[in-house]
Motif scaffolding. Structure first.
Motif, PDB file in Angstrom:
ATOM      1  N   ALA A   1       6.540  -2.027  -8.227  1.00  0.00           N
ATOM      2  CA  ALA A   1       6.980  -2.330  -6.737  1.00  0.00           C
ATOM      3  C   ALA A   1       6.213  -3.951  -6.668  1.00  0.00           C
ATOM      4  O   ALA A   1       5.185  -3.852  -6.902  1.00  0.00           O
ATOM      5  CB  ALA A   1       6.736  -1.599  -5.682  1.00  0.00           C
ATOM      6  N   ILE A   3       5.050  -6.559  -3.513  1.00  0.00           N
ATOM      7  CA  ILE A   3       4.964  -6.778  -2.137  1.00  0.00           C
ATOM      8  C   ILE A   3       4.549  -8.218  -1.793  1.00  0.00           C
ATOM      9  O   ILE A   3       3.508  -8.609  -2.328  1.00  0.00           O
ATOM     10  CB  ILE A   3       3.806  -5.800  -1.483  1.00  0.00           C
ATOM     11  CG1 ILE A   3       4.346  -4.464  -1.633  1.00  0.00           C
ATOM     12  CG2 ILE A   3       3.962  -6.030   0.079  1.00  0.00           C
ATOM     13  CD1 ILE A   3       3.314  -3.369  -1.346  1.00  0.00           C
ATOM     14  N   PHE A  29      -2.413   2.421  -0.530  1.00  0.00           N
ATOM     15  CA  PHE A  29      -0.962   2.826  -1.230  1.00  0.00           C
ATOM     16  C   PHE A  29      -1.248   3.983  -2.155  1.00  0.00           C
ATOM     17  O   PHE A  29      -0.436   4.482  -2.851  1.00  0.00           O
ATOM     18  CB  PHE A  29      -0.213   1.856  -1.813  1.00  0.00           C
ATOM     19  CG  PHE A  29       0.473   1.000  -0.990  1.00  0.00           C
ATOM     20  CD1 PHE A  29       1.604   1.241  -0.661  1.00  0.00           C
ATOM     21  CD2 PHE A  29      -0.135  -0.248  -0.542  1.00  0.00           C
ATOM     22  CE1 PHE A  29       2.325   0.406   0.326  1.00  0.00           C
ATOM     23  CE2 PHE A  29       0.575  -1.234   0.147  1.00  0.00           C
ATOM     24  CZ  PHE A  29       1.844  -0.788   0.657  1.00  0.00           C
ATOM     25  N   VAL A  32       1.392   6.804  -3.277  1.00  0.00           N
ATOM     26  CA  VAL A  32       2.390   6.390  -3.863  1.00  0.00           C
ATOM     27  C   VAL A  32       2.493   6.390  -5.373  1.00  0.00           C
ATOM     28  O   VAL A  32       3.478   6.634  -6.286  1.00  0.00           O
ATOM     29  CB  VAL A  32       3.370   5.093  -3.528  1.00  0.00           C
ATOM     30  CG1 VAL A  32       3.549   4.900  -2.206  1.00  0.00           C
ATOM     31  CG2 VAL A  32       2.252   3.781  -3.659  1.00  0.00           C
ATOM     32  N   SER A  57       4.626   3.019  -9.167  1.00  0.00           N
ATOM     33  CA  SER A  57       4.667   3.311  -7.868  1.00  0.00           C
ATOM     34  C   SER A  57       6.166   3.655  -7.205  1.00  0.00           C
ATOM     35  O   SER A  57       6.028   4.156  -6.007  1.00  0.00           O
ATOM     36  CB  SER A  57       3.941   2.268  -6.908  1.00  0.00           C
ATOM     37  OG  SER A  57       4.941   1.127  -6.985  1.00  0.00           O
ATOM     38  N   GLY A  72      11.136   0.866  -3.068  1.00  0.00           N
ATOM     39  CA  GLY A  72       9.833   0.337  -2.748  1.00  0.00           C
ATOM     40  C   GLY A  72      10.023  -0.583  -1.393  1.00  0.00           C
ATOM     41  O   GLY A  72       9.332  -1.161  -1.179  1.00  0.00           O
ATOM     42  N   TYR A  75       7.899  -0.663   1.405  1.00  0.00           N
ATOM     43  CA  TYR A  75       6.206  -1.074   0.954  1.00  0.00           C
ATOM     44  C   TYR A  75       5.764  -2.079   2.028  1.00  0.00           C
ATOM     45  O   TYR A  75       4.550  -2.247   2.233  1.00  0.00           O
ATOM     46  CB  TYR A  75       5.942  -1.170  -0.408  1.00  0.00           C
ATOM     47  CG  TYR A  75       6.054   0.042  -1.390  1.00  0.00           C
ATOM     48  CD1 TYR A  75       6.356   1.346  -0.790  1.00  0.00           C
ATOM     49  CD2 TYR A  75       5.957  -0.158  -2.550  1.00  0.00           C
ATOM     50  CE1 TYR A  75       6.646   2.354  -1.707  1.00  0.00           C
ATOM     51  CE2 TYR A  75       5.754   0.992  -3.332  1.00  0.00           C
ATOM     52  CZ  TYR A  75       6.047   2.203  -2.944  1.00  0.00           C
ATOM     53  OH  TYR A  75       6.206   3.355  -3.796  1.00  0.00           O
ATOM     54  N   ILE A  78       4.715  -0.847   5.110  1.00  0.00           N
ATOM     55  CA  ILE A  78       3.521   0.102   5.018  1.00  0.00           C
ATOM     56  C   ILE A  78       2.335  -0.940   5.056  1.00  0.00           C
ATOM     57  O   ILE A  78       1.261  -0.633   5.681  1.00  0.00           O
ATOM     58  CB  ILE A  78       3.566   0.841   3.796  1.00  0.00           C
ATOM     59  CG1 ILE A  78       4.737   2.051   3.983  1.00  0.00           C
ATOM     60  CG2 ILE A  78       2.181   1.604   3.557  1.00  0.00           C
ATOM     61  CD1 ILE A  78       4.950   2.645   2.675  1.00  0.00           C
ATOM     62  N   LEU A  79       2.424  -1.922   4.248  1.00  0.00           N
ATOM     63  CA  LEU A  79       1.185  -2.931   4.213  1.00  0.00           C
ATOM     64  C   LEU A  79       0.942  -3.687   5.353  1.00  0.00           C
ATOM     65  O   LEU A  79      -0.071  -3.812   5.774  1.00  0.00           O
ATOM     66  CB  LEU A  79       1.482  -3.910   2.985  1.00  0.00           C
ATOM     67  CG  LEU A  79       0.293  -4.829   2.765  1.00  0.00           C
ATOM     68  CD1 LEU A  79      -0.950  -3.791   2.303  1.00  0.00           C
ATOM     69  CD2 LEU A  79       0.537  -5.809   1.836  1.00  0.00           C
TER      70      LEU A  79
END
Length: 100
Positions: A1, A3, A29, A32, A57, A72, A75, A78-79
């Motif tokens: 993934a 990001i 993370f 994951v 991941s 993902g 993600y 999430i970050l």
């Protein structure tokens, strides 16, 4: 993934880079990863950004994954929950940049 993180102002990037180390992103993370938790960080200088690669991941990714988000896409959100602490205010950072 992958990001991507883009600083809203070039002056913010050093603070973001300091806070978002590969080790801290890996810890954020850790839930994951299917195998070894490997996070690589790359600079994206033309846009004052960072790119993080989270290996192993996605549970195989795409149709091979049984995860609810096999590619993902969440993600980044999430970050976005990552707290950056002990950082000067936005105004102070911009004032420091203007004085340079």
């Amino acid at each position: 993934a992958n990001i991507g993180v883009i600083a809203r102002h070039p002056a913010f990037l050093p603070f973001i880079r300091h806070a978002l180390t590969p080790e801290r992103v890996r810890a954020h993370f850790i839930h994951v990863f299917d195998g070894p938790a490997v996070v690589k960080r790359y600079d994206v200088p033309g846009i004052h950004g960072l790119n993080f690669v989270l290996e192993a991941s996605l549970g195989g990714g795409g149709i091979a994954s049984m995860r609810p988000d096999p590619q993902g896409k969440a993600y980044g959100q999430i970050l976005g929950d990552f707290n950056i602490v002990n950082m000067p205010s936005k105004e102070d950072i911009l004032a420091m940049a203007e004085s340079d």
